[in-house]
Motif scaffolding. Structure first.
Motif: not given
Length: 251
Positions: A218-236
């Motif tokens: 959770a701490d690592r995801i929250s620290g780069s949440l916007e990046k993770i969201i963008d990459l997840t959407v793009a890869h989906a």
């Protein structure tokens, strides 16, 4: 069906998969060098089996290939085969664990597979255990792909489900938000200390067939949440493009 008949059926399906427009009986006869009666019989067979549809009195369009999902056959093996490399790339780009999730008929979430990142501290999950859809980001996203009638029925069942820790109205709000945003982020997952983001994977007809889930501490995801969201959407979205391309038609 004779061996020759089976071969002709496969050749017809492969040819139609490469045609962007509906095909006529005359085109089928010419393309496959078939007798008119044989071509008509094969086209009618594809319609009867749900692989093709008649668009007018003389034209036929392929609507699915063998191995593609239907209401009766989830065809998860095809999803695994087609999307394995895309899932691996998503994990490589995000540096977090990746999962391919589907909604089972009873509306529980099943994780078809997982790919782990090459880092010492990483999030793992027992994918043999089904999750309740309201518990996880993948489930929220998959519920967002239901018809209004199916979603209403699910919420009605949830209202009387023992052990449910979310009110139907709250879940509906989360589903609507996922529909609006095109993803769902869960800052605290079922597993303590975990978080994740999920985005929809669509087939060539725009029907949601799976969800891509990227999860990690959770701490690592929250620290780069916007990046993770963008990459997840793009890869989906890339996964959806893979499914469209595999069927020989543009989405």
């Amino acid at each position: 069906m004779s061996g020759r008949g089976a071969e002709r059926s496969l050749l017809l399906v492969e040819w139609m998969a490469g045609c962007a427009e509906p095909v006529s009986l005359a085109q089928t006869v010419a393309a496959l060098n078939l007798p008119k009666s044989s071509a008509l019989g094969l086209l009618r067979m594809l319609v009867d089996l749900g692989y093709a549809e008649r668009t007018d009195a003389t034209h036929y369009r392929l609507v699915r290939l063998p191995g593609e999902a239907t209401n009766e056959n989830p065809a998860w093996g095809s999803l695994l085969r087609l999307l394995q490399s895309s899932l691996a790339q998503a994990v490589s780009d995000t540096g977090e664990s990746g999962f391919l999730a589907v909604l089972e008929p009873e509306k529980t979430v099943r994780y078809l597979n997982k790919v782990m990142p090459e880092r010492e501290i990483r999030y793992d999950r027992d994918i043999s255990v089904a999750r309740r859809a309201w518990q996880v980001s993948s489930g929220i996203v998959l519920l967002a792909g239901l018809s209004e009638a199916d979603l209403a029925a699910y919420l009605d069942v949830l209202s009387s489900t023992e052990g449910a820790t979310i009110e139907p109205a709250v879940l509906l709000s989360e589903v609507r938000e996922a529909q609006r945003l095109g993803y769902h982020a869960n800052p605290m997952g079922v597993v303590e200390g975990a978080a994740g983001v999920a985005a929809p994977i669509l087939d060539r007809n725009g029907r949601m067939v799976a969800a891509l889930n990227i999860a990690g501490p959770a701490d690592r995801i929250s620290g780069s949440l916007e990046k993770i969201i963008d990459l997840t959407v793009a890869h989906a979205e890339r996964c959806s493009a893979v499914l469209a391309e595999a069927r020989g038609l543009s989405s």
